[in-house]
Design a protein around this motif. Structure first.
Motif, mmCIF file in Angstrom:
data_model
loop_
_atom_site.group_PDB
_atom_site.id
_atom_site.type_symbol
_atom_site.label_atom_id
_atom_site.label_comp_id
_atom_site.label_asym_id
_atom_site.label_seq_id
_atom_site.Cartn_x
_atom_site.Cartn_y
_atom_site.Cartn_z
ATOM 1 N N PHE A 153 0.827 -1.199 0.000
ATOM 2 C CA PHE A 153 0.000 0.000 0.000
ATOM 3 C C PHE A 153 0.866 1.256 0.000
ATOM 4 N N VAL A 154 1.261 1.694 -1.156
ATOM 5 C CA VAL A 154 2.086 2.897 -1.253
ATOM 6 C C VAL A 154 1.505 3.862 -2.278
ATOM 7 N N ASP A 155 1.934 5.119 -2.193
ATOM 8 C CA ASP A 155 1.378 6.166 -3.053
ATOM 9 C C ASP A 155 1.681 5.992 -4.532
ATOM 10 N N THR A 156 2.785 5.321 -4.842
ATOM 11 C CA THR A 156 3.214 5.228 -6.240
ATOM 12 C C THR A 156 2.532 4.095 -6.995
ATOM 13 N N SER A 157 1.469 3.577 -6.438
ATOM 14 C CA SER A 157 0.831 2.427 -7.075
ATOM 15 C C SER A 157 0.411 2.736 -8.504
ATOM 16 N N ARG A 158 0.537 1.720 -9.363
ATOM 17 C CA ARG A 158 0.142 1.877 -10.762
ATOM 18 C C ARG A 158 -1.224 1.266 -11.004
ATOM 19 N N LEU A 159 -1.558 0.291 -10.155
ATOM 20 C CA LEU A 159 -2.777 -0.459 -10.413
ATOM 21 C C LEU A 159 -3.520 -0.709 -9.107
ATOM 22 N N VAL A 160 -4.807 -0.421 -9.122
ATOM 23 C CA VAL A 160 -5.657 -0.780 -7.988
ATOM 24 C C VAL A 160 -6.524 -1.938 -8.457
ATOM 25 N N PHE A 161 -6.451 -3.036 -7.737
ATOM 26 C CA PHE A 161 -7.158 -4.248 -8.130
ATOM 27 C C PHE A 161 -8.226 -4.576 -7.085
ATOM 28 N N ILE A 162 -9.473 -4.464 -7.509
ATOM 29 C CA ILE A 162 -10.593 -4.621 -6.576
ATOM 30 C C ILE A 162 -11.374 -5.888 -6.893
ATOM 31 N N GLU A 163 -11.765 -6.582 -5.840
ATOM 32 C CA GLU A 163 -12.704 -7.682 -6.023
ATOM 33 C C GLU A 163 -13.920 -7.335 -5.176
ATOM 34 N N THR A 164 -15.084 -7.235 -5.779
ATOM 35 C CA THR A 164 -16.293 -6.903 -5.015
ATOM 36 C C THR A 164 -17.526 -7.549 -5.613
ATOM 37 N N PRO A 165 -18.343 -8.286 -4.841
ATOM 38 C CA PRO A 165 -18.079 -8.741 -3.479
ATOM 39 C C PRO A 165 -16.892 -9.724 -3.450
ATOM 40 N N THR A 166 -16.265 -9.805 -2.274
ATOM 41 C CA THR A 166 -15.063 -10.634 -2.157
ATOM 42 C C THR A 166 -15.392 -12.090 -1.886
ATOM 43 N N ASN A 167 -14.422 -12.912 -2.190
ATOM 44 C CA ASN A 167 -14.498 -14.348 -2.005
ATOM 45 C C ASN A 167 -13.653 -14.737 -0.797
ATOM 46 N N PRO A 168 -14.113 -15.443 0.184
ATOM 47 C CA PRO A 168 -15.493 -15.897 0.375
ATOM 48 C C PRO A 168 -16.273 -15.025 1.356
ATOM 49 N N THR A 169 -15.745 -13.835 1.696
ATOM 50 C CA THR A 169 -16.289 -13.109 2.847
ATOM 51 C C THR A 169 -17.447 -12.167 2.515
ATOM 52 N N MET A 170 -17.748 -11.981 1.220
ATOM 53 C CA MET A 170 -18.894 -11.176 0.794
ATOM 54 C C MET A 170 -18.832 -9.720 1.282
ATOM 55 N N ILE A 171 -17.613 -9.141 1.239
ATOM 56 C CA ILE A 171 -17.427 -7.734 1.590
ATOM 57 C C ILE A 171 -17.394 -6.929 0.284
ATOM 58 N N LEU A 172 -17.992 -5.723 0.320
ATOM 59 C CA LEU A 172 -18.058 -4.905 -0.889
ATOM 60 C C LEU A 172 -17.050 -3.752 -0.843
ATOM 61 N N THR A 173 -16.660 -3.274 -2.022
ATOM 62 C CA THR A 173 -15.866 -2.051 -2.143
ATOM 63 C C THR A 173 -16.689 -1.065 -2.959
ATOM 64 N N ASP A 174 -16.664 0.207 -2.550
ATOM 65 C CA ASP A 174 -17.339 1.252 -3.320
ATOM 66 C C ASP A 174 -16.452 1.565 -4.527
ATOM 67 N N ILE A 175 -16.851 1.087 -5.704
ATOM 68 C CA ILE A 175 -15.999 1.214 -6.894
ATOM 69 C C ILE A 175 -15.803 2.685 -7.264
ATOM 70 N N ARG A 176 -16.864 3.466 -7.191
ATOM 71 C CA ARG A 176 -16.761 4.871 -7.593
ATOM 72 C C ARG A 176 -15.757 5.617 -6.718
ATOM 73 N N GLN A 177 -15.854 5.396 -5.393
ATOM 74 C CA GLN A 177 -14.924 6.077 -4.474
ATOM 75 C C GLN A 177 -13.489 5.626 -4.713
ATOM 76 N N ALA A 178 -13.320 4.316 -4.861
ATOM 77 C CA ALA A 178 -11.973 3.779 -5.077
ATOM 78 C C ALA A 178 -11.386 4.328 -6.374
ATOM 79 N N ALA A 179 -12.222 4.431 -7.414
ATOM 80 C CA ALA A 179 -11.738 4.920 -8.706
ATOM 81 C C ALA A 179 -11.326 6.390 -8.604
ATOM 82 N N GLU A 180 -12.103 7.170 -7.858
ATOM 83 C CA GLU A 180 -11.754 8.590 -7.708
ATOM 84 C C GLU A 180 -10.390 8.747 -7.047
#
Ligand SMILES: *Cc1c(COP(=O)(O)O)cnc(C)c1O
Length: 403
Positions: A153-180
Motif C-alpha cells: 500500500f504505497v502512493d506510487t501504485s500503478r494499479l488498484v485491483f478490486i474484487e467486489t463482493p469478495t471471495n469468500p467473505t462477501m465484503i463490498l468495495t465502493d468502486i466509484r470512491q476507489a476509482a476517484e
C-alpha cells in the motif's frame, strides 16, 4: 522485431466482421445477453453461432494477406489473434459490461495474469483488496515479486485491483470512491466482476478502467468449462492488453467460446432465479438455531447493504454463514449435505458448498485466516437454480447434525 501494430491491427479488424445486430446499449440486459454476438452474415441461416474450429484462415491472395496484417483489410488471420466464434462471445460479454471491447482468455487467471503483465512495469506497486481470490493473491504475493512488482500500500501504485463482493467473505468495495482516489494518483482501476456478473454489476459505469472475470462461473453457468474475459473502457488500454495477450498466447479456443456463449444467453434467467433462492436461503439460515451469523448483501443486516443497493442491480447468489461448533460444525455440514454438492467453484445451476477453513484455506495458518475474515465456522454457499424448498430441506437436515 516489430512489437506493435501488425499483431494488433490484424486481429481487431477481423473482428469488425462480426455483426452488430442492434445498438447494444439501447437494448435491455436480458435481450442483450440473448441476441448480441453473432456472425455478420449467417452461412445457412443458422440461429446458433457455428464453431469455427480452424487455427488459421486463408487469404484470397498474398496482397490480401499483407493488407490484413497491416490492418487495412478486415478478416481473420490466426486463432491466437482472433476467431469468429470467440469474437461472438467477446461481443456478447462486452455488451453486458457496457465496455469498449473485450478479449476472451483461456481462463479467469489468464485474464488476470495478462492484465497484470500488460499494465505493470518493474518497480510498480499494486494496491489490492485484502481478501482476494486465492490464486490472484498467490500471483501478487509470490510470483510478481520475482519481476520487481510488489503488492503493497504505497502512493506510487500503478494499479488498484478490486474484487467486489469478495471471495469468500462477501465484503463490498465502493468502486466509484476507489476509482476517484486511484485516478487522483494516476493509477489504473481493475475490478474482478466474477461474483456479481455483468448482469448485476457494471464496474466500468462506476469509473473502473478494466474488468476481468472468470467466465467459468456465472457467465457460463454450467460447471463444464473454464474461461476468462478482459473488457476495457477505452481503446488505448484495450490495445495495450490485447498486444500482450496475442504475444503470450493465453487466448480462448473456439469450442470453449461456443460453450460459454451458449451459457451466456441464459445468464439473466439463471441469475434472477439463483438470487431469489439466495435471499430465501439467507433468511432461512438467519433463523436457524445451528447458524450463528449470515452474510448476504441482500439482507438489511449486511454492513454494506446500502452500497450493494446503489452499486449492484441485485444482490447475487453467493452467501456465507457461520455454524455452531466452528471447524467441526463446518466439517459436519460438508459431510452431511445430500443434494447440495461439496465442491469449490461457483455460479453453476447446481448449488455448491465449501468450507474454506477445512478445504481451500486449510494450509493457511489460523491466525492469517482470521485476519482475512475467514473464520473456522465460515461456510460458503453458491446458491443454484433448484427448487428452494429442496435446498432448505437439505441444509436443514445437514445443520441439524451439528451437536
Ligand atoms: C474462479 C475465480 C477466478 C479464476 O478464474 P479461473 O477461470 O478459475 O481461472 C478469479 N477470480 C474470482 C473471483 C474467481 O471466483
Amino acid at each position: 522485431m516489430r512489437t506493435t501494430g501488425p499483431l494488433f491491427h490484424g486481429t481487431t479488424d477481423g473482428e469488425k466482421l462480426m455483426k452488430e445486430k442492434h445498438t447494444p446499449r439501447n437494448l435491455g440486459r436480458t435481450t442483450r445477453a440473448i441476441h448480441v454476438g453473432g456472425l455478420k452474415e449467417p452461412v445457412f441461416g443458422e440461429v446458433s453461432v457455428p464453431i469455427f474450429q480452424s487455427s488459421t484462415f486463408s487469404f484470397p491472395s498474398a496482397h490480401d494477406g499483407a493488407e490484413r496484417f497491416s490492418g487495412r483489410q478486415e478478416g481473420f488471420i490466426y486463432t491466437r489473434l482472433s476467431n469468429p466464434t470467440v469474437a461472438a462471445l467477446e461481443e456478447n460479454v462486452t455488451a453486458m459490461e457496457e465496455g469498449y471491447r473485450g478479449m476472451a482468455t483461456a481462463s479467469g487467471m489468464a485474464a488476470i495474469t495478462t492484465l497484470l503483465l500488460s499494465t505493470l512495469n518493474q518497480g510498480d506497486h499494486v494496491v489490492a483488496t485484502d481478501s482476494l481470490y486465492g490464486t490472484t493473491r498467490v500471483l501478487l504475493e509470490n510470483e510478481l515479486p520475482r519481476f520487481g512488482i510488489h503488492g503493497t500500500f504505497v502512493d506510487t501504485s500503478r494499479l488498484v485491483f478490486i474484487e467486489t463482493p469478495t471471495n469468500p467473505t462477501m465484503i463490498l468495495t465502493d468502486i466509484r470512491q476507489a476509482a476517484e482516489i486511484a485516478h487522483a494518483h494516476g493509477a489504473i482501476v481493475a475490478v474482478d466482476n466474477t461474483f456479481a456478473s455483468p448482469f448485476l454489476q457494471r464496474p466500468l459505469h462506476w469509473g473502473a478502467d478494466v474488468v476481468v472475470s472468470s467466465l467459468t462461473k456465472y457467465i457460463n453457468g454450467h460447471s463444464d468449462v473454464v474461461g476468462g474475459m478482459i473488457v476495457t473502457a477505452a481503446p488505448d488500454l484495450y490495445k495495450q492488453i490485447k498486444r500482450l495477450l496475442c504475444l503470450m498466447g493465453g487466448t480462448m479456443d473456439p469450442h470453449q467460446a461456443w460453450l460459454i456463449l451458449r451459457g451466456a444467453r441464459t445468464l439473466p434467467l439463471r441469475m434472477e432465479r439463483a438470487q431469489k433462492n439466495a435471499l430465501r436461503l439467507a433468511t432461512f439460515l438467519k433463523n436457524h438455531p445451528k447458524v450463528t451469523w449470515v452474510r448476504y448483501p441482500g439482507l438489511p443486516e449486511h454492513p454494506q447493504h446500502e452500497l450493494a443497493k446503489r452499486q449492484m442491480d441485485g444482490f447475487g447468489a453467493m452467501l456465507c454463514f457461520g455454524v455452531k461448533n466452528g471447524l467441526e460444525g463446518g466439517v459436519m455440514v460438508m459431510n452431511s449435505v445430500r443434494l447440495i454438492t461439496l465442491a469449490v467453484s461457483l455460479g453453476g445451476v447446481e448449488s455448491l458448498i465449501e468450507h474454506p477453513a477445512s478445504m481451500t484455506h486449510s494450509s493457511v495458518p489460523r491466525e492469517e485466516r482470521e485476519q482475512a475474515g475467514i473464520s473456522d465456522d465460515l461456510v460458503r454457499l453458491s446458491v443454484g437454480c433448484e427448487d428452494p424448498e429442496d435446498l432448505e430441506e437439505d441444509l436443514d437436515q445437514a445443520l441439524n447434525r451439528i451437536p
